[in-house]
Scaffold this motif. Sequence first.
Motif, short mmCIF file in Angstrom:
data_model
loop_
_atom_site.label_atom_id
_atom_site.label_comp_id
_atom_site.label_asym_id
_atom_site.label_seq_id
_atom_site.Cartn_x
_atom_site.Cartn_y
_atom_site.Cartn_z
N PRO A 24 46.94 -34.27 -86.39
CA PRO A 24 47.92 -34.11 -85.30
C PRO A 24 49.06 -35.12 -85.40
CG PRO A 24 45.70 -33.99 -84.41
CD PRO A 24 45.57 -34.37 -85.86
N ARG A 25 48.78 -36.32 -85.82
CA ARG A 25 49.84 -37.33 -85.96
C ARG A 25 50.84 -36.90 -87.04
NH1 ARG A 25 49.65 -43.00 -88.73
NH2 ARG A 25 51.50 -43.92 -87.82
N GLU A 26 50.35 -36.42 -88.19
CA GLU A 26 51.23 -35.94 -89.26
C GLU A 26 52.02 -34.73 -88.80
OE1 GLU A 26 48.39 -35.29 -92.39
OE2 GLU A 26 48.92 -37.18 -93.37
N GLN A 27 51.39 -33.83 -88.04
CA GLN A 27 52.10 -32.65 -87.54
C GLN A 27 53.25 -33.06 -86.63
OE1 GLN A 27 49.08 -30.19 -85.71
NE2 GLN A 27 48.38 -29.36 -87.69
N TRP A 28 53.01 -34.06 -85.75
CA TRP A 28 54.09 -34.56 -84.89
C TRP A 28 55.20 -35.17 -85.72
CZ3 TRP A 28 55.76 -34.08 -80.14
CH2 TRP A 28 54.89 -33.57 -79.17
N MET A 29 54.87 -35.97 -86.71
CA MET A 29 55.90 -36.61 -87.55
C MET A 29 56.70 -35.55 -88.32
SD MET A 29 54.03 -40.19 -88.76
CE MET A 29 54.14 -39.75 -90.42
N LEU A 30 56.01 -34.56 -88.89
CA LEU A 30 56.71 -33.49 -89.61
C LEU A 30 57.58 -32.67 -88.65
CD1 LEU A 30 53.96 -32.27 -92.10
CD2 LEU A 30 56.11 -33.43 -92.66
N GLY A 31 57.05 -32.42 -87.45
CA GLY A 31 57.84 -31.67 -86.45
C GLY A 31 59.12 -32.42 -86.08
N VAL A 32 59.00 -33.73 -85.85
CA VAL A 32 60.19 -34.53 -85.53
C VAL A 32 61.14 -34.54 -86.72
CG1 VAL A 32 60.98 -36.87 -85.03
CG2 VAL A 32 59.03 -35.93 -83.79
N MET A 33 60.60 -34.67 -87.95
CA MET A 33 61.46 -34.68 -89.14
C MET A 33 62.23 -33.36 -89.27
SD MET A 33 60.50 -34.90 -93.18
CE MET A 33 59.98 -33.20 -93.20
N ALA B 255 62.95 -31.22 -86.89
CA ALA B 255 63.92 -31.14 -85.79
C ALA B 255 65.16 -31.96 -86.11
CB ALA B 255 63.29 -31.59 -84.49
N LEU B 256 64.96 -33.19 -86.59
CA LEU B 256 66.11 -34.03 -86.96
C LEU B 256 66.88 -33.42 -88.13
CD1 LEU B 256 64.60 -37.62 -86.62
CD2 LEU B 256 66.27 -36.51 -85.13
N LEU B 257 66.15 -32.86 -89.09
CA LEU B 257 66.81 -32.21 -90.22
C LEU B 257 67.66 -31.03 -89.74
CD1 LEU B 257 67.10 -32.17 -93.31
CD2 LEU B 257 65.12 -30.64 -93.38
N ALA B 258 67.14 -30.25 -88.80
CA ALA B 258 67.90 -29.12 -88.25
C ALA B 258 69.15 -29.61 -87.52
CB ALA B 258 67.01 -28.32 -87.30
N VAL B 259 69.03 -30.70 -86.78
CA VAL B 259 70.20 -31.26 -86.08
C VAL B 259 71.26 -31.72 -87.08
CG1 VAL B 259 70.98 -33.18 -84.64
CG2 VAL B 259 68.96 -31.87 -83.97
N VAL B 260 70.85 -32.41 -88.14
CA VAL B 260 71.80 -32.90 -89.15
C VAL B 260 72.47 -31.74 -89.86
CG1 VAL B 260 71.96 -34.14 -91.34
CG2 VAL B 260 70.70 -35.15 -89.45
N ILE B 261 71.67 -30.71 -90.23
CA ILE B 261 72.25 -29.54 -90.90
C ILE B 261 73.24 -28.84 -89.97
CG2 ILE B 261 71.69 -27.23 -91.76
CD1 ILE B 261 69.17 -28.46 -93.02
N LEU B 262 72.88 -28.68 -88.71
CA LEU B 262 73.79 -28.06 -87.74
C LEU B 262 75.06 -28.86 -87.60
CD1 LEU B 262 74.15 -25.83 -85.54
CD2 LEU B 262 73.21 -27.48 -83.92
#
Length: 162
Positions: free
Chosen positions: A14-23, A25-32
């Motif tokens: 679950p900790r890795e899933q949260w970190m990947l999810g945040v990564m 999300a941030l990647l999507a924001v930067v690409i946008l």
Amino acid sequence: MMEHLGKLWDERSPREQWMLGVMFALLAVVILWLGVLRPLDMARSSARDALRDATDRNAAIRGKVKLLKSLPRSGDIVQATMPLEQFVGQSAGEAGLTLERAQVQGADRLDMAMASVRPVALFSWLAALEAQGVRVETMSARPSPTAGSVSVQAVLVRGGGQ
């Protein structure tokens, strides 16, 4: 393919899933931001600058057209006693232009050429000549070897126009 990705996701804690999810999300924001918003903003800014420049050019051209329309059309303004060749040569010298050739073709007609002249200077000089009663009968202009300049051949006539 989706099953394989789902299996890889389930293998994460679950900790890795949260970190990947945040990564992601941030990647999507930067690409946008870099791929969509920033190019749109630059395009809008460029369009605004182009519109401003075009509006300035339009106003300048309208002012010059108004000035040209206000010039007198009568051809009796140039002194009849001064030879046309002398008058045109003197006028060109005052405007900072150099005549390459000036051949008289009668009392009120002159064939002239300039090797290299900037178009703005040429047309300003011709407008001044027209204001003093000398009109252009024929003219041909070609790009000259000097960047931003043209070579000109023209026939100037003293007197009324058509």
